[in-house]
Design an enzyme around this catalytic site. Structure first.
Site, mmCIF file in Angstrom:
data_model
loop_
_atom_site.group_PDB
_atom_site.id
_atom_site.type_symbol
_atom_site.label_atom_id
_atom_site.label_comp_id
_atom_site.label_asym_id
_atom_site.label_seq_id
_atom_site.Cartn_x
_atom_site.Cartn_y
_atom_site.Cartn_z
ATOM 1 C CG ASN A 206 34.503 58.246 31.987
ATOM 2 O OD1 ASN A 206 34.290 59.326 32.539
ATOM 3 N ND2 ASN A 206 33.721 57.790 31.031
ATOM 4 C CE LYS A 208 31.719 64.090 28.528
ATOM 5 N NZ LYS A 208 30.452 63.645 29.185
ATOM 6 C CD GLU A 209 31.533 58.509 33.987
ATOM 7 O OE1 GLU A 209 30.655 58.050 33.249
ATOM 8 O OE2 GLU A 209 32.377 57.780 34.581
ATOM 9 C CG ASP A 276 28.866 48.447 31.904
ATOM 10 O OD1 ASP A 276 28.774 49.450 32.629
ATOM 11 O OD2 ASP A 276 28.082 48.211 30.963
#
Ligand SMILES: Nc1ncnc2c1ncn2[C@@H]1O[C@H](COP(=O)(O)OP(=O)(O)OP(=O)(O)O)[C@@H](O)[C@H]1O
Ligand SMILES: [Mg+2]
Length: 337
Positions: A206, A208-209, A276
Site C-alpha cells: 500500500n 505506506k509500505e 488481502d
C-alpha cells in the site's frame, strides 16, 4: 477493457490453483457489554455475550481465493494448542486445502479483540515471532517440493511473524527459479522484510509500505512514481502494484510502463482486508492465464466489493459480476512523468 471482457474474466477464475505461504493468524472476537467496574482494579468488567473466530493473515488470503471460486493450498505453521485446532477447523469450513506445520515451540498466533457496546476495549495478542526451526524448515521444503508442480502462482503472505525469513527465502527463490516453468511469486510486503523480496514477480505494497520500502515520502503521482522506481532498484522485482486506498492502484509493469486504475466513489464501510483481497484476486486471475492489467482490474473491483461490507469480508464471483454491471468501465490511464 469492455464490460463483456471483464465478465468473461470473472467466469474464468473458477477452479484455478494458487499456493499461499505465510503467517497464519486467528482473529478472535469477544463481544459483550460493560455494567460495572472491577473490584480488583480500575478496569471495566466485560460480560461476554458472543464469541467468534475468523481466519487472519495468510488464512484470510486463502479464504478470498476459495470464495472467488479458486482452489487454494494454504501452507503455514500453527502451535500444538487448542487455538491451532480452531484454526484448522476454520480452514476446513472455508474449503481450503492445507499443509500446516505443527510447531510445539510457539503458540498459534491469535489476536483477541474485546469489544463492548461496539467499542474495542483492548486487544490481546498471543504470538512468538521467529523463523521455523531447521527441522521444521526441512519439513516445509518437502511439502513445497511435492506441491510446486501443481501451482503456477504462489503468494507469500508476510505479516512479519517469522514464517517468511531470510532462511526461507534463501532456499525458496532458488528452488522456484530452478524449475523449467517457474511459478509466479507474488508478495504482500512487510516493511522490515523488504530486502528479502529480491527478484519476485509482483509486490503489492500500500502507499505506506511503498513509502517505507523506497525511503521516500509518498503523496502525489510524481512521488508514487519515484517510490516505485526506488523499489525496483532495491529489489530487482519484475512488477509492482501500489494500492492507493480510495485512489485505486498504480501498476508498474517494469519501471517504465505505469498505469493507474481508479476506484469508483461508493459507500465504504470497512477497509479491513482490502489488501488481502487485492493480492488474492490478482494471483487467481494470473493462475487463470490473464495478463497483469486484467488481473489487477479484477482485483480493484473485488477490493471495491470488500470495502463496501463490514468486517474482513470476501468477494464471490456473483458479487463481482454485480459490481461490474453496476459500475462504468474503469478509465485506466498511462502515467507519464
Ligand atoms: N475508500 C475506498 N474506496 C474505494 N476503494 C477502496 C477504498 N479503500 C481501499 N479500496 C480498494 O482496496 C484496495 C486496497 O486498499 P489499500 O491500498 O488501503 O490496501 P491495504 O492498506 O493493504 O489494505 P489492508 O487494510 O487490507 O491492509 C485499493 O487499491 C482499492 O481498490
Ligand atoms: Mg495490506
Amino acid at each position: 477493457m469492455s464490460h463483456e471482457m471483464i465478465l468473461d474474466a470473472v467466469k474464468a477464475l473458477k477452479g484455478h490453483k494458487v499456493m499461499i505461504i505465510g503467517d497464519l493468524m486467528l482473529d478472535h472476537y469477544l463481544i459483550g457489554g460493560v455494567e460495572r467496574i472491577s473490584p480488583e482494579a480500575p478496569v471495566p468488567v466485560v460480560q461476554v455475550k458472543d464469541e467468534s473466530y475468523l481466519l487472519g493473515g495468510a488464512g484470510n488470503v486463502a479464504r478470498n481465493i476459495a470464495d472467488l471460486g479458486g482452489k487454494p493450498l494454504l501452507i503455514g505453521a500453527v502451535g500444538t494448542d487448542r487455538n491451532g485446532e480452531v484454526l484448522e477447523d476454520l480452514c476446513g469450513q472455508a474449503g481450503l486445502s492445507t499443509r500446516l506445520i505443527q510447531d510445539g515451540d510457539r503458540p498459534t498466533t491469535v489476536k483477541t479483540r474485546i469489544i463492548a457496546h461496539n467499542q474495542q476495549v483492548v486487544r490481546v495478542d498471543q504470538e512468538r515471532v521467529g523463523p521455523l526451526s531447521p527441522a521444521e524448515m526441512d519439513t516445509l521444503f518437502v511439502i513445497l517440493e511435492e506441491n510446486l508442480p501443481d501451482y503456477p502462482v504462489i503468494i507469500l503472505s508476510d505479516y512479519g511473524k517469522g514464517f517468511i525469513s531470510r532462511e526461507f527465502m534463501d532456499r525458496f527463490m532458488p528452488m522456484v527459479q530452478g524449475r523449467s516453468t517457474p511459478p509466479l511469486v507474488l508478495v504482500d510486503p512487510k516493511t522490515v522484510n523488504y530486502d528479502l523480496y529480491q527478484g519476485v514477480d509482483l509486490l503489492t505494497p500500500n502507499t505506506k509500505e511503498a513509502s517505507e520500502g523506497a525511503n521516500l515520502p509518498v503523496s502525489d503521482r510524481e512521488s508514487i512514481i519515484e517510490a516505485g522506481r526506488a523499489i525496483f532498484r532495491r529489489l530487482g522485482c519484475r512488477n509492482l502494484l501500489i494500492t492507493l486506498g480510495p485512489d485505486g492502484m498504480a501498476l508498474f509493469e517494469g519501471q517504465d510502463s505505469i498505469r493507474h486504475i481508479p476506484t469508483f466513489a461508493r459507500k465504504v464501510f470497512d477497509v479491513t482486508g482490502a489488501g488481502d483481497t487485492v493480492i488474492a484476486t490478482t494471483a487467481l486471475a494470473l493462475a487463470a492465464g490473464m495478463d497483469l492489467l486484467t488481473a489487477c482490474t479484477l482485483a480493484n473491483y473485488a477490493a471495491g466489493v470488500v470495502v463496501a461490507q463490514v468486517g474482513a469480508a470476501t468477494a464471490t464471483p456473483d458479487d463481482l459480476e454485480e459490481t461490474v454491471n453496476e459500475l462504468p468501465e474503469p478509465q485506466v490511464t498511462f502515467w507519464q512523468e
